[in-house]
Design a protein around this motif. Structure first.
Motif, mmCIF file in Angstrom:
data_model
loop_
_atom_site.group_PDB
_atom_site.id
_atom_site.type_symbol
_atom_site.label_atom_id
_atom_site.label_comp_id
_atom_site.label_asym_id
_atom_site.label_seq_id
_atom_site.Cartn_x
_atom_site.Cartn_y
_atom_site.Cartn_z
ATOM 1 N N LEU A 34 40.093 70.699 38.535
ATOM 2 C CA LEU A 34 40.419 72.063 38.968
ATOM 3 C C LEU A 34 39.802 73.111 38.052
ATOM 4 O O LEU A 34 39.406 74.182 38.514
ATOM 5 N N LEU A 35 39.738 72.823 36.759
ATOM 6 C CA LEU A 35 39.129 73.778 35.830
ATOM 7 C C LEU A 35 37.637 73.935 36.090
ATOM 8 O O LEU A 35 37.089 75.032 35.939
ATOM 9 N N VAL A 36 36.991 72.844 36.477
ATOM 10 C CA VAL A 36 35.554 72.900 36.752
ATOM 11 C C VAL A 36 35.284 73.740 37.995
ATOM 12 O O VAL A 36 34.370 74.564 38.009
ATOM 13 N N ASP A 37 36.091 73.538 39.035
ATOM 14 C CA ASP A 37 35.894 74.277 40.284
ATOM 15 C C ASP A 37 37.251 74.555 40.929
ATOM 16 O O ASP A 37 37.761 73.732 41.694
ATOM 17 N N PRO A 38 37.865 75.695 40.627
ATOM 18 C CA PRO A 38 39.195 76.002 41.170
ATOM 19 C C PRO A 38 39.240 76.109 42.694
ATOM 20 O O PRO A 38 40.314 75.983 43.278
ATOM 21 N N VAL A 41 38.625 71.983 47.322
ATOM 22 C CA VAL A 41 39.766 71.528 48.108
ATOM 23 C C VAL A 41 40.171 70.117 47.708
ATOM 24 O O VAL A 41 41.363 69.806 47.609
ATOM 25 N N LEU A 42 39.206 69.251 47.478
ATOM 26 C CA LEU A 42 39.523 67.879 47.083
ATOM 27 C C LEU A 42 40.176 67.827 45.706
ATOM 28 O O LEU A 42 41.063 67.007 45.462
ATOM 29 N N ALA A 43 39.770 68.707 44.806
ATOM 30 C CA ALA A 43 40.392 68.762 43.477
ATOM 31 C C ALA A 43 41.842 69.229 43.587
ATOM 32 O O ALA A 43 42.717 68.702 42.900
ATOM 33 N N ARG A 49 48.469 65.377 44.533
ATOM 34 C CA ARG A 49 48.801 63.954 44.615
ATOM 35 C C ARG A 49 49.204 63.405 43.243
ATOM 36 O O ARG A 49 50.194 62.677 43.116
ATOM 37 N N ALA A 50 48.468 63.767 42.207
ATOM 38 C CA ALA A 50 48.782 63.298 40.856
ATOM 39 C C ALA A 50 50.120 63.853 40.384
ATOM 40 O O ALA A 50 50.931 63.142 39.785
ATOM 41 N N TRP A 51 50.355 65.132 40.653
ATOM 42 C CA TRP A 51 51.609 65.768 40.259
ATOM 43 C C TRP A 51 52.787 65.124 40.990
ATOM 44 O O TRP A 51 53.823 64.826 40.381
ATOM 45 N N SER A 52 52.625 64.880 42.292
ATOM 46 C CA SER A 52 53.685 64.244 43.074
ATOM 47 C C SER A 52 53.963 62.827 42.583
ATOM 48 O O SER A 52 55.118 62.410 42.497
ATOM 49 N N SER A 53 52.922 62.089 42.250
ATOM 50 C CA SER A 53 53.093 60.724 41.754
ATOM 51 C C SER A 53 53.850 60.710 40.435
ATOM 52 O O SER A 53 54.745 59.888 40.231
ATOM 53 N N LEU A 54 53.516 61.634 39.547
ATOM 54 C CA LEU A 54 54.201 61.702 38.263
ATOM 55 C C LEU A 54 55.666 62.087 38.454
ATOM 56 O O LEU A 54 56.555 61.485 37.846
ATOM 57 N N LEU A 55 55.927 63.068 39.303
ATOM 58 C CA LEU A 55 57.313 63.470 39.556
ATOM 59 C C LEU A 55 58.123 62.339 40.164
ATOM 60 O O LEU A 55 59.274 62.104 39.788
#
Length: 88
Positions: A34-38, A41-43, A49-55
């Motif tokens: 996300l920092l590279v390209d805010p 859409v895929l980022a 997805r990563a945030w949901s998995s961690l939660l």
């Protein structure tokens, strides 16, 4: 300084924490994308997805820990009267 190999207990602790470590690494990777390209859409999708998995993992761990304790963490006595508008 003496170097030593980890004990079996230390290795077991690392292995037990590994799902959370991996989920946090995935989140950091998604944040870097996300920092590279805010606007990517895929980022954004990878980050969600990563945030949901961690939660989800953290909730599962909390539920597991709560199941091991003698007292419940939170108990709702009468769920039907939980809405203040209905109780009035």
């Amino acid at each position: 300084m003496l170097e030593r190999e980890p004990t079996l207990d230390e290795l077991a602790a690392i292995e037990a924490e590994w799902p959370q470590i991996a989920a946090e690494c995935d989140l950091v990777g998604a944040e870097c994308r996300l920092l590279v390209d805010p606007a990517d859409v895929l980022a954004k999708r990878a980050h969600r997805r990563a945030w949901s998995s961690l939660l989800l993992l953290l909730v599962q761990q909390a539920n597991h820990d709560a199941a091991l304790s003698a007292a419940p963490v939170y108990t709702l006595i009468n769920p039907s009267s939980a809405d203040p508008a209905e109780a009035a």
